[in-house]
Design a protein around this motif. Structure first.
Motif, mmCIF file in Angstrom:
data_model
loop_
_atom_site.group_PDB
_atom_site.id
_atom_site.type_symbol
_atom_site.label_atom_id
_atom_site.label_comp_id
_atom_site.label_asym_id
_atom_site.label_seq_id
_atom_site.Cartn_x
_atom_site.Cartn_y
_atom_site.Cartn_z
ATOM 1 N N SER A 82 42.950 26.963 25.397
ATOM 2 C CA SER A 82 41.860 26.193 24.800
ATOM 3 C C SER A 82 41.454 26.486 23.305
ATOM 4 N N MET A 83 41.809 27.771 22.990
ATOM 5 C CA MET A 83 41.656 27.960 21.749
ATOM 6 C C MET A 83 41.991 27.005 20.874
ATOM 7 N N PHE A 84 43.130 26.154 21.080
ATOM 8 C CA PHE A 84 43.497 25.572 19.858
ATOM 9 C C PHE A 84 42.800 24.122 20.272
ATOM 10 N N CYS A 85 41.687 23.973 21.115
ATOM 11 C CA CYS A 85 41.155 22.615 21.385
ATOM 12 C C CYS A 85 40.061 22.805 20.253
ATOM 13 N N GLN A 86 39.273 21.636 20.345
ATOM 14 C CA GLN A 86 37.890 21.654 19.584
ATOM 15 C C GLN A 86 36.902 22.427 20.536
ATOM 16 N N ALA A 87 35.838 22.995 19.747
ATOM 17 C CA ALA A 87 35.016 23.959 20.474
ATOM 18 C C ALA A 87 34.513 23.433 21.672
ATOM 19 N N LYS A 88 34.060 22.332 21.656
ATOM 20 C CA LYS A 88 33.142 21.743 22.877
ATOM 21 C C LYS A 88 34.389 21.354 23.970
ATOM 22 N N LYS A 89 35.543 21.348 23.713
ATOM 23 C CA LYS A 89 36.457 20.981 24.559
ATOM 24 C C LYS A 89 37.168 22.083 25.313
ATOM 25 N N ARG A 90 36.846 23.420 24.797
ATOM 26 C CA ARG A 90 37.508 24.426 25.514
ATOM 27 C C ARG A 90 36.831 24.943 26.736
ATOM 28 N N THR A 91 37.775 25.832 27.513
ATOM 29 C CA THR A 91 37.025 26.200 28.874
ATOM 30 C C THR A 91 36.775 27.876 28.508
ATOM 31 N N TYR A 92 35.804 28.162 28.820
ATOM 32 C CA TYR A 92 35.184 29.445 28.508
ATOM 33 C C TYR A 92 35.028 30.221 29.974
ATOM 34 N N ILE A 93 35.351 31.430 29.845
ATOM 35 C CA ILE A 93 35.331 32.195 31.013
ATOM 36 C C ILE A 93 34.325 33.172 31.069
ATOM 37 N N ILE A 94 33.497 33.576 32.047
ATOM 38 C CA ILE A 94 32.533 34.582 32.173
ATOM 39 C C ILE A 94 32.709 35.496 33.440
ATOM 40 N N THR A 95 33.310 36.524 32.842
ATOM 41 C CA THR A 95 33.712 37.412 34.003
ATOM 42 C C THR A 95 32.728 38.387 34.366
ATOM 43 N N ILE A 96 32.179 38.637 35.768
ATOM 44 C CA ILE A 96 31.211 39.383 36.302
ATOM 45 C C ILE A 96 31.938 40.573 36.950
ATOM 46 N N SER A 97 31.663 41.850 36.675
ATOM 47 C CA SER A 97 32.419 42.816 37.267
ATOM 48 C C SER A 97 31.610 43.249 38.295
ATOM 49 N N ASN A 98 32.508 43.227 39.585
ATOM 50 C CA ASN A 98 31.957 43.655 40.637
ATOM 51 C C ASN A 98 32.095 45.129 41.222
ATOM 52 N N LYS A 99 32.965 45.967 40.278
ATOM 53 C CA LYS A 99 33.065 47.244 40.256
ATOM 54 C C LYS A 99 33.464 47.895 39.047
ATOM 55 N N SER A 100 32.919 49.011 38.725
ATOM 56 C CA SER A 100 33.222 49.587 37.375
ATOM 57 C C SER A 100 33.480 51.017 37.500
ATOM 58 N N THR A 101 33.089 51.879 36.433
ATOM 59 C CA THR A 101 33.180 53.278 36.738
ATOM 60 C C THR A 101 31.903 53.717 37.458
ATOM 61 N N ASP A 102 32.136 55.123 38.047
ATOM 62 C CA ASP A 102 30.710 55.582 38.678
ATOM 63 C C ASP A 102 29.716 55.459 37.868
ATOM 64 N N TYR A 103 29.859 55.655 36.537
ATOM 65 C CA TYR A 103 28.714 55.764 35.512
ATOM 66 C C TYR A 103 28.115 54.576 35.395
ATOM 67 N N LEU A 104 28.860 53.345 35.069
ATOM 68 C CA LEU A 104 28.350 52.296 34.798
ATOM 69 C C LEU A 104 27.990 51.156 36.096
ATOM 70 N N ASN A 105 28.693 51.745 37.209
ATOM 71 C CA ASN A 105 28.276 50.807 38.354
ATOM 72 C C ASN A 105 26.570 50.514 38.382
ATOM 73 N N THR A 106 25.765 51.393 38.161
ATOM 74 C CA THR A 106 24.139 51.300 38.194
ATOM 75 C C THR A 106 24.095 50.178 37.384
ATOM 76 N N ILE A 107 24.619 49.494 36.350
ATOM 77 C CA ILE A 107 24.268 48.392 35.470
ATOM 78 C C ILE A 107 24.936 47.012 35.717
ATOM 79 N N ILE A 108 26.016 47.315 36.801
ATOM 80 C CA ILE A 108 26.714 45.829 36.790
ATOM 81 C C ILE A 108 25.902 44.846 37.649
#
Length: 223
Positions: A82-108
């Motif tokens: 979709s990078m090759f499409c017009q901006a409003k016709k792109r598909t955007y992905i928001i990835t939410i982490s459900n598991k990170s490092t031990d240190y960063l797990n407090t802010i997932i």
């Protein structure tokens, strides 16, 4: 950097959202209005819809919300094709982490307060709002800067926080910003891949900066 843009949303300024801020009927109405062309994560549908309601320019944009195990708590990008499409016709992905490092797990995402979840979602949607004004060439520049120009990334992320405030979710962004620094015991937050030291650059707005912008922002003076 503290200049307030003219980008403002008519949505009501709310200091704190919680699970009961909207009835089932109201959430259904939000989904009918803002849920078009969106793929939701069921457990987070309410938070996503509330945040989307502050970004009316994204009403018809294709956005996929998904969960993965990732070090970075949240990340936003367009799909490659979709990078090759017009901006409003792109598909955007928001990835939410459900598991990170031990240190960063407090802010997932799942470990944040409801209000802070909306705050960090507003930052990710503000990225997409910005991408709507960028063609293929400018998107390539963003990708290049991620690899080779940290100062440009600092400017982009800082302005993205400002966009979130301009859209009316400054208090939510403030709660997220505070949660991150308290939970990680860090004075500054430069992102999940920049944890070696507390640098002076303010890639993401510190809580004191967010509070200062809100105190001077005309959108928040009605509060």
């Amino acid at each position: 950097m503290l200049l307030i843009s003219s980008e403002c949303n008519a949505q009501e300024i709310i200091k704190a959202f919680n699970e009961n801020s909207f009835s089932k009927q109201e959430i259904a109405m939000l989904k009918s209005t803002y849920g078009q062309n969106k793929t939701f994560i069921e457990d987070y549908e309410k938070q996503i819809l509330i945040t989307l309601s502050y970004f009316p320019e994204l009403k018809n944009v294709n956005i996929v919300f998904r969960e993965r195990n990732r070090k970075t708590p949240l990340a936003t990008r367009p799909t490659f094709l979709s990078m090759f499409c017009q901006a409003k016709k792109r598909t955007y992905i928001i990835t939410i982490s459900n598991k990170s490092t031990d240190y960063l797990n407090t802010i997932i995402f799942k470990n944040l307060t409801f209000n802070a979840q909306i705050g960090v979602l507003s930052h990710e949607l503000a990225h997409i709002s910005d991408y709507l004004n960028k063609g293929f060439g400018k998107m390539l520049v963003i990708a290049k800067n991620e690899l080779f120009c940290p100062k440009a990334v600092d400017t982009l992320e800082y302005s993205t926080d400002l966009s979130s405030i301009n859209h009316g979710l400054g208090y939510q962004l403030l709660e997220w910003s505070t949660n991150v620094r308290v939970n990680l015991k860090r004075a500054n937050w430069l992102g999940a891949v920049n944890l070696s030291e507390d640098e002076k650059s303010e890639r993401y707005m510190n809580p004191s900066t967010i509070a200062e912008v809100i105190s001077k922002h005309p959108l928040y003076q009605k509060d």
